[in-house]
Design a protein around this motif. Structure first.
Motif, PDB file in Angstrom:
ATOM      1  N   LEU A 269     -18.910   7.265   4.831  1.00 30.44           N
ATOM      2  CA  LEU A 269     -19.829   6.769   3.804  1.00 30.44           C
ATOM      3  C   LEU A 269     -19.166   6.790   2.432  1.00 30.44           C
ATOM      4  CD1 LEU A 269     -22.660   5.865   2.907  1.00 30.44           C
ATOM      5  CD2 LEU A 269     -23.282   8.287   2.742  1.00 30.44           C
ATOM      6  N   SER A 270     -18.515   7.898   2.113  1.00 34.74           N
ATOM      7  CA  SER A 270     -17.814   8.007   0.830  1.00 34.74           C
ATOM      8  C   SER A 270     -16.702   6.969   0.729  1.00 34.74           C
ATOM      9  CB  SER A 270     -17.234   9.419   0.682  1.00 34.74           C
ATOM     10  OG  SER A 270     -16.401   9.508  -0.446  1.00 34.74           O
ATOM     11  N   HIS A 271     -15.996   6.778   1.831  1.00 27.82           N
ATOM     12  CA  HIS A 271     -14.899   5.818   1.853  1.00 27.82           C
ATOM     13  C   HIS A 271     -15.411   4.388   1.663  1.00 27.82           C
ATOM     14  CE1 HIS A 271     -10.703   5.020   2.671  1.00 27.82           C
ATOM     15  NE2 HIS A 271     -11.037   4.072   3.524  1.00 27.82           N
ATOM     16  N   THR A 272     -16.519   4.072   2.316  1.00 29.34           N
ATOM     17  CA  THR A 272     -17.079   2.714   2.219  1.00 29.34           C
ATOM     18  C   THR A 272     -17.590   2.421   0.817  1.00 29.34           C
ATOM     19  OG1 THR A 272     -17.743   2.850   4.545  1.00 29.34           O
ATOM     20  CG2 THR A 272     -18.768   1.133   3.226  1.00 29.34           C
ATOM     21  N   MET A 273     -18.214   3.399   0.179  1.00 26.76           N
ATOM     22  CA  MET A 273     -18.783   3.202  -1.154  1.00 26.76           C
ATOM     23  C   MET A 273     -17.708   2.944  -2.211  1.00 26.76           C
ATOM     24  SD  MET A 273     -21.830   6.063  -1.125  1.00 26.76           S
ATOM     25  CE  MET A 273     -22.297   5.726  -2.827  1.00 26.76           C
ATOM     26  N   SER A 274     -16.483   3.386  -1.925  1.00 24.56           N
ATOM     27  CA  SER A 274     -15.414   3.224  -2.922  1.00 24.56           C
ATOM     28  C   SER A 274     -14.472   2.069  -2.609  1.00 24.56           C
ATOM     29  CB  SER A 274     -14.592   4.517  -3.015  1.00 24.56           C
ATOM     30  OG  SER A 274     -13.948   4.785  -1.784  1.00 24.56           O
ATOM     31  N   LEU A 275     -14.824   1.232  -1.632  1.00 28.72           N
ATOM     32  CA  LEU A 275     -13.906   0.181  -1.191  1.00 28.72           C
ATOM     33  C   LEU A 275     -13.571  -0.821  -2.290  1.00 28.72           C
ATOM     34  CD1 LEU A 275     -15.066  -0.673   2.445  1.00 28.72           C
ATOM     35  CD2 LEU A 275     -12.993   0.489   1.725  1.00 28.72           C
ATOM     36  N   PHE A 276     -14.541  -1.173  -3.110  1.00 32.98           N
ATOM     37  CA  PHE A 276     -14.340  -2.229  -4.092  1.00 32.98           C
ATOM     38  C   PHE A 276     -14.112  -1.667  -5.496  1.00 32.98           C
ATOM     39  CE2 PHE A 276     -16.991  -3.895  -0.650  1.00 32.98           C
ATOM     40  CZ  PHE A 276     -16.146  -4.888  -0.184  1.00 32.98           C
ATOM     41  N   LYS A 277     -13.684  -0.430  -5.556  1.00 32.39           N
ATOM     42  CA  LYS A 277     -13.365   0.189  -6.834  1.00 32.39           C
ATOM     43  C   LYS A 277     -11.877   0.483  -6.889  1.00 32.39           C
ATOM     44  CE  LYS A 277     -17.862   2.566  -6.983  1.00 32.39           C
ATOM     45  NZ  LYS A 277     -18.518   3.896  -7.031  1.00 32.39           N
ATOM     46  N   GLU A 278     -11.373   0.626  -8.099  1.00 36.03           N
ATOM     47  CA  GLU A 278      -9.984   1.022  -8.262  1.00 36.03           C
ATOM     48  C   GLU A 278      -9.886   2.527  -8.075  1.00 36.03           C
ATOM     49  OE1 GLU A 278      -6.908   0.941 -11.929  1.00 36.03           O
ATOM     50  OE2 GLU A 278      -7.742  -0.999 -11.353  1.00 36.03           O
ATOM     51  N   ARG A 279      -8.986   2.931  -7.169  1.00 39.25           N
ATOM     52  CA  ARG A 279      -8.887   4.358  -6.848  1.00 39.25           C
ATOM     53  C   ARG A 279      -7.495   4.909  -7.132  1.00 39.25           C
ATOM     54  NH1 ARG A 279     -10.497   0.612  -3.260  1.00 39.25           N
ATOM     55  NH2 ARG A 279      -9.699   1.586  -1.371  1.00 39.25           N
ATOM     56  N   SER A 280      -7.424   6.195  -7.307  1.00 40.02           N
ATOM     57  CA  SER A 280      -6.137   6.865  -7.443  1.00 40.02           C
ATOM     58  C   SER A 280      -5.454   6.912  -6.077  1.00 40.02           C
ATOM     59  CB  SER A 280      -6.342   8.280  -7.980  1.00 40.02           C
ATOM     60  OG  SER A 280      -5.193   9.064  -7.779  1.00 40.02           O
ATOM     61  N   LEU A 288      -8.014   9.467   3.321  1.00 44.57           N
ATOM     62  CA  LEU A 288      -7.594   8.962   4.627  1.00 44.57           C
ATOM     63  C   LEU A 288      -7.197  10.091   5.559  1.00 44.57           C
ATOM     64  CD1 LEU A 288      -5.546   5.780   3.640  1.00 44.57           C
ATOM     65  CD2 LEU A 288      -7.853   5.903   4.555  1.00 44.57           C
ATOM     66  N   ARG A 289      -6.618  11.158   5.009  1.00 47.09           N
ATOM     67  CA  ARG A 289      -6.266  12.316   5.830  1.00 47.09           C
ATOM     68  C   ARG A 289      -7.518  13.007   6.350  1.00 47.09           C
ATOM     69  NH1 ARG A 289      -3.045  14.553   2.435  1.00 47.09           N
ATOM     70  NH2 ARG A 289      -1.196  13.479   3.214  1.00 47.09           N
ATOM     71  N   VAL A 290      -8.504  13.174   5.471  1.00 50.95           N
ATOM     72  CA  VAL A 290      -9.773  13.776   5.879  1.00 50.95           C
ATOM     73  C   VAL A 290     -10.488  12.888   6.897  1.00 50.95           C
ATOM     74  CG1 VAL A 290     -12.063  14.490   5.085  1.00 50.95           C
ATOM     75  CG2 VAL A 290     -10.047  15.050   3.721  1.00 50.95           C
ATOM     76  N   LEU A 291     -10.411  11.577   6.693  1.00 53.46           N
ATOM     77  CA  LEU A 291     -11.031  10.630   7.613  1.00 53.46           C
ATOM     78  C   LEU A 291     -10.411  10.747   9.003  1.00 53.46           C
ATOM     79  CD1 LEU A 291     -13.197   8.339   7.478  1.00 53.46           C
ATOM     80  CD2 LEU A 291     -11.310   6.740   7.202  1.00 53.46           C
ATOM     81  N   ALA A 292      -9.086  10.885   9.072  1.00 52.21           N
ATOM     82  CA  ALA A 292      -8.403  11.017  10.358  1.00 52.21           C
ATOM     83  C   ALA A 292      -8.780  12.322  11.062  1.00 52.21           C
ATOM     84  CB  ALA A 292      -6.891  10.947  10.155  1.00 52.21           C
ATOM     85  N   ARG A 295     -12.377  12.132  12.246  1.00 52.11           N
ATOM     86  CA  ARG A 295     -12.474  11.218  13.394  1.00 52.11           C
ATOM     87  C   ARG A 295     -12.086  11.947  14.679  1.00 52.11           C
ATOM     88  NH1 ARG A 295      -8.769   7.841  12.147  1.00 52.11           N
ATOM     89  NH2 ARG A 295      -9.999   6.426  10.888  1.00 52.11           N
ATOM     90  N   SER A 296     -11.060  12.775  14.617  1.00 49.08           N
ATOM     91  CA  SER A 296     -10.659  13.550  15.796  1.00 49.08           C
ATOM     92  C   SER A 296     -11.756  14.522  16.217  1.00 49.08           C
ATOM     93  CB  SER A 296      -9.361  14.314  15.502  1.00 49.08           C
ATOM     94  OG  SER A 296      -8.291  13.419  15.235  1.00 49.08           O
ATOM     95  N   ILE A 297     -12.455  15.098  15.238  1.00 48.98           N
ATOM     96  CA  ILE A 297     -13.579  15.993  15.556  1.00 48.98           C
ATOM     97  C   ILE A 297     -14.695  15.208  16.244  1.00 48.98           C
ATOM     98  CG2 ILE A 297     -15.360  17.491  14.574  1.00 48.98           C
ATOM     99  CD1 ILE A 297     -13.371  18.184  12.342  1.00 48.98           C
TER     100      ILE A 297
END
Length: 365
Positions: A269-280, A288-292, A295-297
């Motif tokens: 959800l956090s990742h999707t909400m920031s898709l169209f913003k400029e990110r660091s 992406l590391r947390v997402l991976a 996902r394994s969990i």
């Protein structure tokens, strides 16, 4: 500080800088240690998932049979999980060998998780609904559930068709393509969702994860919380020691479901909400590391489903013990084929269960 361009493609987990030539490239590829660790974790999940779900499927086919709605749902959950854990080693192999199996395998393997997610989660919601009817509404439905086996099969068919329909965007837009590394002649073969039109990309970037969160997590969670809360309230009002044990099982089912899927869906959800913003760039690497990891969990739930929804039942455990005895028996039979005693003993191996099941069979410890 490096920044990430707003035209990030969610599904490919890579960034295009063609429209931003003056910006520094943000390298988001995981390091080899992370890839190796993730491969080991997925291999363990695959091994335990294959064994656990295979035992459930074998038990329902040869020993227990499907006599109730919950049995039908449990069998289909095991099939859904087995489809994914069978696909998982092929995913691991292809990711490490530039997707040698081609475009068709790329599409099918990438779609396997989506089908498992939707079908598995909706079937778990069906199980909770069936348990709610069997326990909370037991008096109103007494005598009718034995005649509802055909409805459970129709519901399962509808769930599978719905899961396939929700997976179509992944199946259609997933492509196998080569991506050149900046400053290097080597090319990396990718198997990810890719879009030719910017409008389609913007729609799918939001639609696919939104459907996954809404139908693959939130809807089953709401159904499970409502049904199992009602079940626990009903069980706590009884004085049966067996039913109090069942309350602990219900709690375990809900807690494990939340622990496995909540981290991934919150991160998504956090990742999707920031898709169209400029990110660091550094922040995006952490995301992406947390997402991976999360996902394994979530994948881990495929291993835990057989324990939570099958092996916790007294009758199912007895069937599981019978499988072990039969395997041992047939092993001795082939090892000592001349022994008449072993051969006679094996005749009593596979027998369908003939005893009836009660409303608490799926929650008995």
């Amino acid at each position: 500080m490096e920044s990430v361009s707003p035209n990030y493609d969610y599904s490919t987990e890579s960034y295009s800088t063609e429209d931003y030539p003056d910006e520094d490239l943000c390298h988001l590829d995981p390091n080899p240690t992370e890839v190796l660790t993730q491969s080991y974790i997925h291999s363990i999940i695959c091994a335990f998932g294959l064994i656990g779900n295979a035992l459930v499927i074998v038990t329902y086919i040869f020993y227990k049979r499907t006599k109730t709605m919950t049995d039908v749902y449990l069998f289909n959950v095991a099939v859904a999980d087995q489809i994914f854990v069978v696909a998982l080693p092929f995913i691991i192999y292809n990711e490490q060998h530039n997707w040698l199996m081609g475009l068709v395998a790329c599409k099918i393997l990438r779609s396997a998780y989506s089908v498992n997610l939707y079908s598995g989660m909706l079937l778990l919601a069906c199980i909770s609904g069936d348990r709610y009817i069997a326990i909370v509404q037991a008096r109103r439905t007494f005598g009718a559930r034995s005649r509802s086996l055909i409805y459970s099969r129709i519901i399962c068919l509808a769930v599978w068709l719905f899961a396939v329909a929700l997976t179509l965007p992944t199946l259609i837009y997933t492509k196998r393509f080569e991506e050149s590394s900046l400053g290097s002649d080597t090319e990396t073969v990718m198997c990810q969702m890719s879009f030719s039109k910017n409008e389609t990309a913007k729609l799918m970037k939001v639609l696919v994860p939104s459907l996954q969160m809404a139908i693959g997590f939130l809807l089953p969670l709401v159904i499970m919380v409502f049904c199992y809360s009602s079940i626990m309230w009903t069980l706590l009002r009884t004085q049966s020691n067996q039913r109090h044990k069942a309350v602990r099982v219900v709690m375990a089912v809900v807690v494990v479901f939340i622990m496995c899927h909540l981290p991934y869906n919150v991160t998504l959800l956090s990742h999707t909400m920031s898709l169209f913003k400029e990110r660091s760039c550094d922040v995006e690497k952490i995301k992406l590391r947390v997402l991976a990891i999360s996902r394994s969990i979530a994948y881990l739930h495929c291993c835990l489903n057989p324990i939570l929804y099958a092996f916790i039942g007294v009758k199912f455990r007895s069937h599981f013990c019978q499988i072990i005895k039969d395997l041992w028996c047939f092993g001795k039979k082939h090892l000592y084929s001349s022994s008449r005693v072993t051969s006679d003993f094996c005749v009593s191996g596979v027998k369908p269960s003939s005893d009836g099941s009660n409303n608490m069979s799926s929650f008995s410890a």
